[in-house]
Design a protein around this motif. Sequence first.
Motif, PDB file in Angstrom:
ATOM      1  N   ALA A  49      -6.711   5.303  -1.946  1.00  0.00           N
ATOM      2  CA  ALA A  49      -5.277   5.128  -1.641  1.00  0.00           C
ATOM      3  C   ALA A  49      -4.486   5.101  -2.950  1.00  0.00           C
ATOM      4  O   ALA A  49      -3.412   5.701  -3.053  1.00  0.00           O
ATOM      5  CB  ALA A  49      -5.052   3.852  -0.839  1.00  0.00           C
ATOM      6  N   MET A  50      -5.039   4.419  -3.951  1.00  0.00           N
ATOM      7  CA  MET A  50      -4.375   4.359  -5.257  1.00  0.00           C
ATOM      8  C   MET A  50      -4.275   5.760  -5.871  1.00  0.00           C
ATOM      9  O   MET A  50      -3.243   6.125  -6.454  1.00  0.00           O
ATOM     10  CB  MET A  50      -5.131   3.413  -6.190  1.00  0.00           C
ATOM     11  CG  MET A  50      -4.516   3.305  -7.581  1.00  0.00           C
ATOM     12  SD  MET A  50      -5.294   2.043  -8.608  1.00  0.00           S
ATOM     13  CE  MET A  50      -6.751   2.907  -9.180  1.00  0.00           C
TER      14      MET A  50
ATOM     15  N   ALA B 184      -0.982   7.993  -7.091  1.00  0.00           N
ATOM     16  CA  ALA B 184      -0.861   8.590  -8.427  1.00  0.00           C
ATOM     17  C   ALA B 184      -0.575  10.087  -8.342  1.00  0.00           C
ATOM     18  O   ALA B 184       0.211  10.624  -9.126  1.00  0.00           O
ATOM     19  CB  ALA B 184      -2.141   8.340  -9.212  1.00  0.00           C
ATOM     20  N   LYS B 185      -1.217  10.744  -7.377  1.00  0.00           N
ATOM     21  CA  LYS B 185      -0.982  12.187  -7.216  1.00  0.00           C
ATOM     22  C   LYS B 185       0.465  12.448  -6.769  1.00  0.00           C
ATOM     23  O   LYS B 185       1.138  13.346  -7.296  1.00  0.00           O
ATOM     24  CB  LYS B 185      -1.959  12.765  -6.193  1.00  0.00           C
ATOM     25  CG  LYS B 185      -1.845  14.271  -6.047  1.00  0.00           C
ATOM     26  CD  LYS B 185      -2.800  14.836  -5.017  1.00  0.00           C
ATOM     27  CE  LYS B 185      -2.593  16.342  -4.886  1.00  0.00           C
ATOM     28  NZ  LYS B 185      -3.380  16.922  -3.776  1.00  0.00           N
ATOM     29  N   ALA B 186       0.936  11.625  -5.805  1.00  0.00           N
ATOM     30  CA  ALA B 186       2.312  11.800  -5.310  1.00  0.00           C
ATOM     31  C   ALA B 186       3.325  11.516  -6.423  1.00  0.00           C
ATOM     32  O   ALA B 186       4.331  12.226  -6.555  1.00  0.00           O
ATOM     33  CB  ALA B 186       2.554  10.880  -4.117  1.00  0.00           C
ATOM     34  N   ILE B 187       3.052  10.498  -7.224  1.00  0.00           N
ATOM     35  CA  ILE B 187       3.947  10.191  -8.357  1.00  0.00           C
ATOM     36  C   ILE B 187       3.949  11.359  -9.350  1.00  0.00           C
ATOM     37  O   ILE B 187       4.988  11.751  -9.875  1.00  0.00           O
ATOM     38  CB  ILE B 187       3.529   8.860  -9.029  1.00  0.00           C
ATOM     39  CG1 ILE B 187       3.912   7.689  -8.107  1.00  0.00           C
ATOM     40  CG2 ILE B 187       4.176   8.703 -10.405  1.00  0.00           C
ATOM     41  CD1 ILE B 187       3.319   6.348  -8.488  1.00  0.00           C
TER      42      ILE B 187
ATOM     43  N   ALA C 120      -1.206   3.589   0.819  1.00  0.00           N
ATOM     44  CA  ALA C 120      -0.558   4.280  -0.300  1.00  0.00           C
ATOM     45  C   ALA C 120       0.963   4.213  -0.173  1.00  0.00           C
ATOM     46  O   ALA C 120       1.676   4.044  -1.168  1.00  0.00           O
ATOM     47  CB  ALA C 120      -1.029   5.732  -0.361  1.00  0.00           C
ATOM     48  N   GLN C 121       1.461   4.317   1.058  1.00  0.00           N
ATOM     49  CA  GLN C 121       2.921   4.205   1.275  1.00  0.00           C
ATOM     50  C   GLN C 121       3.414   2.816   0.919  1.00  0.00           C
ATOM     51  O   GLN C 121       4.403   2.653   0.205  1.00  0.00           O
ATOM     52  CB  GLN C 121       3.251   4.441   2.758  1.00  0.00           C
ATOM     53  CG  GLN C 121       3.405   5.883   3.119  1.00  0.00           C
ATOM     54  CD  GLN C 121       3.756   6.028   4.611  1.00  0.00           C
ATOM     55  OE1 GLN C 121       4.056   5.065   5.295  1.00  0.00           O
ATOM     56  NE2 GLN C 121       3.707   7.251   5.086  1.00  0.00           N
ATOM     57  N   THR C 122       2.716   1.807   1.445  1.00  0.00           N
ATOM     58  CA  THR C 122       3.158   0.425   1.236  1.00  0.00           C
ATOM     59  C   THR C 122       3.180   0.095  -0.256  1.00  0.00           C
ATOM     60  O   THR C 122       4.188  -0.378  -0.796  1.00  0.00           O
ATOM     61  CB  THR C 122       2.206  -0.539   1.977  1.00  0.00           C
ATOM     62  OG1 THR C 122       2.101  -0.115   3.343  1.00  0.00           O
ATOM     63  CG2 THR C 122       2.702  -1.968   1.910  1.00  0.00           C
ATOM     64  N   VAL C 123       2.044   0.341  -0.891  1.00  0.00           N
ATOM     65  CA  VAL C 123       1.934   0.012  -2.313  1.00  0.00           C
ATOM     66  C   VAL C 123       2.853   0.911  -3.138  1.00  0.00           C
ATOM     67  O   VAL C 123       3.546   0.448  -4.044  1.00  0.00           O
ATOM     68  CB  VAL C 123       0.466   0.132  -2.776  1.00  0.00           C
ATOM     69  CG1 VAL C 123       0.372  -0.004  -4.278  1.00  0.00           C
ATOM     70  CG2 VAL C 123      -0.386  -0.932  -2.084  1.00  0.00           C
ATOM     71  N   GLY C 124       2.878   2.204  -2.793  1.00  0.00           N
ATOM     72  CA  GLY C 124       3.701   3.162  -3.537  1.00  0.00           C
ATOM     73  C   GLY C 124       5.174   2.777  -3.508  1.00  0.00           C
ATOM     74  O   GLY C 124       5.864   2.831  -4.531  1.00  0.00           O
ATOM     75  N   HIS C 125       5.655   2.351  -2.332  1.00  0.00           N
ATOM     76  CA  HIS C 125       7.072   1.973  -2.241  1.00  0.00           C
ATOM     77  C   HIS C 125       7.361   0.734  -3.086  1.00  0.00           C
ATOM     78  O   HIS C 125       8.419   0.638  -3.708  1.00  0.00           O
ATOM     79  CB  HIS C 125       7.470   1.724  -0.781  1.00  0.00           C
ATOM     80  CG  HIS C 125       7.449   2.978   0.051  1.00  0.00           C
ATOM     81  ND1 HIS C 125       7.944   3.025   1.332  1.00  0.00           N
ATOM     82  CD2 HIS C 125       6.982   4.223  -0.211  1.00  0.00           C
ATOM     83  CE1 HIS C 125       7.788   4.252   1.825  1.00  0.00           C
ATOM     84  NE2 HIS C 125       7.200   5.001   0.900  1.00  0.00           N
ATOM     85  N   ILE C 126       6.413  -0.223  -3.080  1.00  0.00           N
ATOM     86  CA  ILE C 126       6.624  -1.421  -3.908  1.00  0.00           C
ATOM     87  C   ILE C 126       6.664  -1.024  -5.388  1.00  0.00           C
ATOM     88  O   ILE C 126       7.528  -1.470  -6.148  1.00  0.00           O
ATOM     89  CB  ILE C 126       5.526  -2.474  -3.645  1.00  0.00           C
ATOM     90  CG1 ILE C 126       5.612  -2.974  -2.199  1.00  0.00           C
ATOM     91  CG2 ILE C 126       5.650  -3.646  -4.619  1.00  0.00           C
ATOM     92  CD1 ILE C 126       4.460  -3.861  -1.777  1.00  0.00           C
ATOM     93  N   VAL C 127       5.718  -0.159  -5.779  1.00  0.00           N
ATOM     94  CA  VAL C 127       5.671   0.298  -7.177  1.00  0.00           C
ATOM     95  C   VAL C 127       6.977   0.995  -7.553  1.00  0.00           C
ATOM     96  O   VAL C 127       7.584   0.707  -8.593  1.00  0.00           O
ATOM     97  CB  VAL C 127       4.459   1.234  -7.403  1.00  0.00           C
ATOM     98  CG1 VAL C 127       4.587   1.996  -8.716  1.00  0.00           C
ATOM     99  CG2 VAL C 127       3.154   0.433  -7.367  1.00  0.00           C
ATOM    100  N   LEU C 128       7.434   1.904  -6.691  1.00  0.00           N
ATOM    101  CA  LEU C 128       8.649   2.666  -7.007  1.00  0.00           C
ATOM    102  C   LEU C 128       9.876   1.755  -7.080  1.00  0.00           C
ATOM    103  O   LEU C 128      10.756   1.938  -7.919  1.00  0.00           O
ATOM    104  CB  LEU C 128       8.869   3.776  -5.974  1.00  0.00           C
ATOM    105  CG  LEU C 128       7.817   4.902  -5.971  1.00  0.00           C
ATOM    106  CD1 LEU C 128       8.086   5.887  -4.836  1.00  0.00           C
ATOM    107  CD2 LEU C 128       7.774   5.632  -7.316  1.00  0.00           C
TER     108      LEU C 128
END
Length: 785
Positions: A384-385, A389-392, A580-588
């Motif tokens: 998921a991580m 990273a790929k989407a970023i 990945a969505q949940t964590v990705g949104h928090i990161v962004l």
Amino acid sequence: MHDLQRPGPRAGGGVRARCACVLLAAALTVLSATAAAGGTDAATLFGFGASESGRQQTLEQSFDAKLDPADLRAWLKTLASDANHVGSPHDKANAEYVRDLFRQWGWDAQIEEFDVLYPTLKHHTLELLAPSKFVASLTEPPIAGDDTTKLTDGVPPYNEYGADGDVTGDLVYVNYGMPDDYKALARRGVDVRGKIVIARYGEGWRGLKPKLAWEHGAIGCIIYSDPHDDGYARGDVYPKGGWRPPEGVQRGSVLDMTLYPGDPLTPGVGATKNAKRLPLAEAKSVLKIPVMPISYGDAQPLLAALGGPVAPGSWRGSLPITYHMGPGPAQVHMAISSEWGLKPLYDVIAKVRGSESPEQWVVRGNHRDGWVFGAWDPLSGHVAMLAEAKAIGALLKSGWKPKRTLVYASWDGEEPALLGSTEWAEQHAAELQKKAVLYLNSDTNSRGFLAPEGSHSLQHLLNDVVSAVKDPETGVSTQARLRARMRVQGFEKDPGDARDAAEEKARDARLAAAGGDLPIGALGSGSDYSAFLQHLGLTTLNIEYHGEEDQAGVYHSNYDTFEHYVRFGDPDFAYGVAEAQTVGHIVLRMADADVLPLQFSDFAETIGDYVAQLRKLADEKRSHTAELDKLLDDKAFELNADPRRVVGPPERAAPVPQLNFAALDAVVARLKASAQAYDAAYARLTGGELKLEARGRHALNEQLQGMEQKLTDARGLPRRAWFKHFIYAPGVLTGYGVKTMPGVREAIDSERWTEADEYAALTAQVLGVYCDGIDRAAALLGGSK
Ligand SMILES: [Zn+2]
């Protein structure tokens, strides 16, 4: 390394916090509605002004569009294709593979190496010598239909950081091997001195079992998985179902990580090539007796050979035998020898430099090493991580840049002792304390429910994010699904729950039904967040999805394979994408927020609850002790016992004094007022835009960056100074399970009354410094109006 199987009471302090951000939530709801009515479909996001919110949501949509479950599946297959524990060739190959993926996606990625003490098993044996002969298999044969389990280059099941040794002794069954179990043995006249104990997995953390056995004088410790907790009593076993088959063994670390995690030879500093190392004999976290994990197939003949008293009802597992306590006539020989050398760790560290505030870091990590193939633990979270990273990377190629720097980490050596994360955190401590605005961790992930834990100042941000992440199987948000779960669990009540756990569920249910933010749990230990939160004092979250204990069947075994995961974990990787969505949104959001999205009312209310719990804990102990005294005076236990079977009375306890909570009560009142003032100032500011000029914003964000560190104290916790956080710590007698306000709570638990008063005052002092920090942040907000 999370242990999901019957974790026992997560409370004893692990009480989930409550949200009280009524004021702020109301303000945000109004703003969202206004924004919607004003013709834009963007709600105002916490930490952003109205126009920035719209841009951020568009960014998140394009991030989501780049997440592909087929990627997760392919990465998992590759990474879990061979044994990848510390020191294995596939561990290094995986590190290089992951580094190259990051580079391919446009990240600046490096492998950072450390050298840690890592004993590798050379030989072990376990046999029953009397009254009959039996040699334990200590192997996990292949499973029909799962080709990965045929691979043989993994190490046979063993416990990491137990002592080498060759011992023979009478066997004693000690149930879960927790402190109360030894009290029950003593009441029946059973002494473990000079004996070998056999404990079942569950209730407390694995490493406590041999530690307590050694403290009670045992010379060896066997730990087995009873089918009652982890096997056929729970569900069909692998390969028919996902549960632990008779040959399945739970590996795992028995290092005393409640003292300090990480390399036993380099506490507090990074285990670099030239680091100063303790001699092995001085490494206090390494155990003193041999320890061995076995399957229930191997355990049954040992347990069946025991005599002595029949075990009490709560001690009986699900094997088809009468459980006795011993000692003997079962006599056991166990021997272990290992190679005690240093092994290399390969952390992959990947960065994207921030465009506006490169000196502020959002740090995200998941471990990569497993005990064998590690498809569930940890690779399900790791892929998921990688998807994030790929989407970023794709967003970077489209021209977007994060305002703050992103740091992604693929940790090595988590399983033995949180090695890779702890050494890296210790090595970069000063820089992290200055720069990190968040450490966001995950580990095992599977279909099921959101499981959020961490710093309560992030409770509102987390809720803001998950109210907009869709649950793949029901179509509602993952927040709505968790809300329903909390309400139902409070209604249905599990008779197996300890009282603390039941109270916690009731509180969660009440808060969930109220309709505001859902409470998040407090962090103890069991994964890589420990050094960041409890040693460095960084704002921290651990975010995963889980089902109903569905990992237990292969946890830390040779059967934790790709084949098992795609049948029982997350067959279409939809929850990997949700993660990945949940964590990705928090990161962004942490990367791009105008004002770092911390919120203090949730934290203040949570602290208020903790203090109320402490007072209740002491009061109940006091009345319990008084009641026990009366029963002992009246010889009630003797009269209640069967005169033909000896069960002695419990030990008398010292009377419980009145503790002084005045300073804590005062600081809670102040904390609530300060938090409300900050939240109100924030709400006033968000009239459509966050009207802060650049200089004010910079000062405010700097202030918010260091807030969590104000909850630490350089003196650390009693007898374990590595742990600096005064609100969250793993329990000395729970291992993974959290103890909140640990200085006070553990003193009450262990009846150290002077220490309880001393740490109540110290904890109040620390919270006072935190209040000063909130007041300063509120002034920075208000001052720029
Ligand atoms: Zn793990």
